[in-house]
Design a protein around this motif. Structure first.
Motif, PDB file in Angstrom:
ATOM      1  N   ALA A 158       0.844  -1.195   0.000  1.00 38.22           N
ATOM      2  CA  ALA A 158       0.000   0.000   0.000  1.00 38.22           C
ATOM      3  C   ALA A 158       0.883   1.251   0.000  1.00 38.22           C
ATOM      4  O   ALA A 158       0.944   1.981   0.991  1.00 38.22           O
ATOM      5  N   PRO A 159       1.586   1.509  -1.113  1.00 38.44           N
ATOM      6  CA  PRO A 159       2.527   2.635  -1.157  1.00 38.44           C
ATOM      7  C   PRO A 159       1.870   4.001  -1.023  1.00 38.44           C
ATOM      8  O   PRO A 159       2.522   4.965  -0.624  1.00 38.44           O
ATOM      9  N   GLU A 160       0.590   4.078  -1.269  1.00 40.07           N
ATOM     10  CA  GLU A 160      -0.119   5.355  -1.175  1.00 40.07           C
ATOM     11  C   GLU A 160      -0.143   5.907   0.248  1.00 40.07           C
ATOM     12  O   GLU A 160      -0.430   7.088   0.469  1.00 40.07           O
ATOM     13  N   GLY A 161       0.197   5.083   1.236  1.00 38.79           N
ATOM     14  CA  GLY A 161       0.288   5.557   2.617  1.00 38.79           C
ATOM     15  C   GLY A 161       1.289   6.684   2.776  1.00 38.79           C
ATOM     16  O   GLY A 161       1.146   7.539   3.648  1.00 38.79           O
ATOM     17  N   VAL A 162       2.296   6.712   1.922  1.00 39.00           N
ATOM     18  CA  VAL A 162       3.298   7.786   1.952  1.00 39.00           C
ATOM     19  C   VAL A 162       2.647   9.129   1.651  1.00 39.00           C
ATOM     20  O   VAL A 162       3.035  10.152   2.205  1.00 39.00           O
ATOM     21  N   ASN A 163       1.648   9.134   0.777  1.00 32.82           N
ATOM     22  CA  ASN A 163       0.976  10.383   0.428  1.00 32.82           C
ATOM     23  C   ASN A 163       0.098  10.906   1.563  1.00 32.82           C
ATOM     24  O   ASN A 163       0.006  12.118   1.759  1.00 32.82           O
ATOM     25  N   THR A 164      -0.523  10.017   2.307  1.00 33.45           N
ATOM     26  CA  THR A 164      -1.433  10.469   3.363  1.00 33.45           C
ATOM     27  C   THR A 164      -0.744  10.683   4.708  1.00 33.45           C
ATOM     28  O   THR A 164      -1.160  11.537   5.475  1.00 33.45           O
ATOM     29  N   HIS A 165       0.307   9.892   4.989  1.00 32.38           N
ATOM     30  CA  HIS A 165       0.998   9.979   6.277  1.00 32.38           C
ATOM     31  C   HIS A 165       2.508   9.841   6.090  1.00 32.38           C
ATOM     32  O   HIS A 165       3.096   8.826   6.508  1.00 32.38           O
ATOM     33  N   PRO A 166       3.171  10.840   5.485  1.00 32.40           N
ATOM     34  CA  PRO A 166       4.593  10.680   5.169  1.00 32.40           C
ATOM     35  C   PRO A 166       5.496  10.487   6.384  1.00 32.40           C
ATOM     36  O   PRO A 166       6.521   9.805   6.279  1.00 32.40           O
ATOM     37  N   TYR A 167       5.129  11.041   7.533  1.00 33.35           N
ATOM     38  CA  TYR A 167       6.008  10.924   8.702  1.00 33.35           C
ATOM     39  C   TYR A 167       5.692   9.703   9.569  1.00 33.35           C
ATOM     40  O   TYR A 167       6.454   9.370  10.465  1.00 33.35           O
ATOM     41  N   GLN A 168       4.599   9.014   9.296  1.00 31.36           N
ATOM     42  CA  GLN A 168       4.311   7.746   9.961  1.00 31.36           C
ATOM     43  C   GLN A 168       4.706   6.569   9.061  1.00 31.36           C
ATOM     44  O   GLN A 168       4.876   5.451   9.532  1.00 31.36           O
ATOM     45  N   SER A 169       4.833   6.841   7.769  1.00 32.71           N
ATOM     46  CA  SER A 169       5.134   5.795   6.784  1.00 32.71           C
ATOM     47  C   SER A 169       6.641   5.640   6.609  1.00 32.71           C
ATOM     48  O   SER A 169       7.209   6.004   5.585  1.00 32.71           O
ATOM     49  N   TRP A 170       7.278   5.087   7.633  1.00 33.76           N
ATOM     50  CA  TRP A 170       8.723   4.853   7.550  1.00 33.76           C
ATOM     51  C   TRP A 170       9.001   3.774   6.518  1.00 33.76           C
ATOM     52  O   TRP A 170       8.198   2.877   6.294  1.00 33.76           O
ATOM     53  N   PHE A 171      10.146   3.889   5.838  1.00 28.59           N
ATOM     54  CA  PHE A 171      10.531   2.942   4.795  1.00 28.59           C
ATOM     55  C   PHE A 171      11.351   1.800   5.387  1.00 28.59           C
ATOM     56  O   PHE A 171      11.122   0.646   5.082  1.00 28.59           O
ATOM     57  N   TYR A 172      12.341   2.164   6.209  1.00 34.16           N
ATOM     58  CA  TYR A 172      13.201   1.158   6.828  1.00 34.16           C
ATOM     59  C   TYR A 172      13.788   1.716   8.107  1.00 34.16           C
ATOM     60  O   TYR A 172      13.746   2.919   8.349  1.00 34.16           O
ATOM     61  N   ARG A 173      14.316   0.810   8.928  1.00 40.26           N
ATOM     62  CA  ARG A 173      15.018   1.198  10.160  1.00 40.26           C
ATOM     63  C   ARG A 173      16.456   0.725  10.037  1.00 40.26           C
ATOM     64  O   ARG A 173      16.725  -0.365   9.528  1.00 40.26           O
ATOM     65  N   ILE A 174      17.338   1.550  10.540  1.00 40.76           N
ATOM     66  CA  ILE A 174      18.762   1.288  10.415  1.00 40.76           C
ATOM     67  C   ILE A 174      19.422   1.322  11.791  1.00 40.76           C
ATOM     68  O   ILE A 174      19.030   2.111  12.654  1.00 40.76           O
ATOM     69  N   GLN A 175      20.381   0.437  11.983  1.00 42.36           N
ATOM     70  CA  GLN A 175      21.250   0.502  13.164  1.00 42.36           C
ATOM     71  C   GLN A 175      22.465   1.295  12.714  1.00 42.36           C
ATOM     72  O   GLN A 175      23.262   0.810  11.912  1.00 42.36           O
ATOM     73  N   PRO A 176      22.595   2.547  13.168  1.00 45.89           N
ATOM     74  CA  PRO A 176      23.679   3.395  12.665  1.00 45.89           C
ATOM     75  C   PRO A 176      25.063   2.856  13.024  1.00 45.89           C
ATOM     76  O   PRO A 176      25.277   2.385  14.142  1.00 45.89           O
ATOM     77  N   SER A 177      25.981   2.939  12.074  1.00 47.80           N
ATOM     78  CA  SER A 177      27.366   2.569  12.352  1.00 47.80           C
ATOM     79  C   SER A 177      28.142   3.771  12.885  1.00 47.80           C
ATOM     80  O   SER A 177      29.155   3.604  13.547  1.00 47.80           O
ATOM     81  N   ASN A 178      27.628   4.961  12.603  1.00 48.79           N
ATOM     82  CA  ASN A 178      28.233   6.191  13.112  1.00 48.79           C
ATOM     83  C   ASN A 178      27.101   7.139  13.521  1.00 48.79           C
ATOM     84  O   ASN A 178      26.647   7.951  12.705  1.00 48.79           O
ATOM     85  N   PRO A 179      26.612   7.038  14.763  1.00 47.79           N
ATOM     86  CA  PRO A 179      25.480   7.857  15.203  1.00 47.79           C
ATOM     87  C   PRO A 179      25.698   9.365  15.049  1.00 47.79           C
ATOM     88  O   PRO A 179      24.741  10.125  14.931  1.00 47.79           O
ATOM     89  N   ASP A 180      26.958   9.816  15.006  1.00 45.77           N
ATOM     90  CA  ASP A 180      27.231  11.242  14.834  1.00 45.77           C
ATOM     91  C   ASP A 180      26.746  11.761  13.485  1.00 45.77           C
ATOM     92  O   ASP A 180      26.506  12.962  13.334  1.00 45.77           O
ATOM     93  N   GLU A 181      26.586  10.882  12.503  1.00 45.30           N
ATOM     94  CA  GLU A 181      26.083  11.318  11.192  1.00 45.30           C
ATOM     95  C   GLU A 181      24.685  11.910  11.299  1.00 45.30           C
ATOM     96  O   GLU A 181      24.318  12.774  10.505  1.00 45.30           O
ATOM     97  N   LEU A 182      23.908  11.465  12.268  1.00 46.21           N
ATOM     98  CA  LEU A 182      22.556  11.988  12.448  1.00 46.21           C
ATOM     99  C   LEU A 182      22.590  13.490  12.720  1.00 46.21           C
ATOM    100  O   LEU A 182      21.774  14.245  12.193  1.00 46.21           O
ATOM    101  N   GLN A 183      23.549  13.929  13.523  1.00 48.48           N
ATOM    102  CA  GLN A 183      23.648  15.353  13.856  1.00 48.48           C
ATOM    103  C   GLN A 183      24.146  16.197  12.684  1.00 48.48           C
ATOM    104  O   GLN A 183      24.006  17.411  12.694  1.00 48.48           O
ATOM    105  N   GLN A 184      24.701  15.553  11.662  1.00 50.52           N
ATOM    106  CA  GLN A 184      25.165  16.272  10.485  1.00 50.52           C
ATOM    107  C   GLN A 184      24.022  16.574   9.510  1.00 50.52           C
ATOM    108  O   GLN A 184      24.181  17.380   8.593  1.00 50.52           O
ATOM    109  N   LEU A 185      22.866  15.939   9.732  1.00 57.93           N
ATOM    110  CA  LEU A 185      21.702  16.199   8.897  1.00 57.93           C
ATOM    111  C   LEU A 185      21.065  17.522   9.309  1.00 57.93           C
ATOM    112  O   LEU A 185      21.333  18.056  10.379  1.00 57.93           O
ATOM    113  N   LEU A 186      20.176  18.022   8.459  1.00 57.68           N
ATOM    114  CA  LEU A 186      19.506  19.284   8.730  1.00 57.68           C
ATOM    115  C   LEU A 186      18.457  19.130   9.827  1.00 57.68           C
ATOM    116  O   LEU A 186      17.797  18.092   9.907  1.00 57.68           O
ATOM    117  N   ASP A 187      18.270  20.175  10.616  1.00 58.81           N
ATOM    118  CA  ASP A 187      17.136  20.210  11.536  1.00 58.81           C
ATOM    119  C   ASP A 187      15.934  20.764  10.748  1.00 58.81           C
ATOM    120  O   ASP A 187      16.055  21.078   9.555  1.00 58.81           O
TER     121      ASP A 187
END
Length: 125
Positions: A88-117
């Motif tokens: 049901a890919p259309e879920g991305v259109n109705t709920h983009p922030y609840q429709s996660w694609f995948y979960r990752i175990q970060p190898s370098n958690p500091d990379e998260l802080q390098q993303l935009l707020d």
């Protein structure tokens, strides 16, 4: 106008990343991205247990308008994929922030802080 949620981190390629309580990170595409794509009809997700590198293309979102690569916002190992979106890919259109694609175990958690707020992402939109 697109919704940009505070508390998430954002890649310039329009993916969002949410740090979960267990240290994993959920990833999806932003409201801005789904609006630009239009009606989503197909999603190709990365393989479970695959190792991702930040900024690497890891999947595809197809809509009635276009196809767009999904990029990894940070490096790590895929520990879960949202199989419901393949059915049901259309879920991305109705709920983009609840429709996660995948979960990752970060190898370098500091990379998260390098993303935009939220404010930084709003500035590029």
């Amino acid at each position: 106008m697109s919704t940009i949620e505070a508390g998430l981190r954002y890649a310039e390629t329009h993916e969002w990343a949410r740090l979960e309580s267990d240290g994993t990170v959920s990833v999806g595409i932003t409201d801005h991205a789904q609006e630009a794509l239009g009606d989503v009809v197909y999603i190709e997700l990365p393989a479970l247990n695959s190792t991702l590198t930040a900024a690497q293309p890891v999947g595809v979102v197809e809509s009635v308008k276009a196809a767009s690569d999904i990029h990894a916002p940070l490096s790590g190992t895929v520990i879960a994929v949202n199989e419901g979106l393949t059915e049901a890919p259309e879920g991305v259109n109705t709920h983009p922030y609840q429709s996660w694609f995948y979960r990752i175990q970060p190898s370098n958690p500091d990379e998260l802080q390098q993303l935009l707020d939220a404010d930084g992402y709003k500035a590029i939109c």
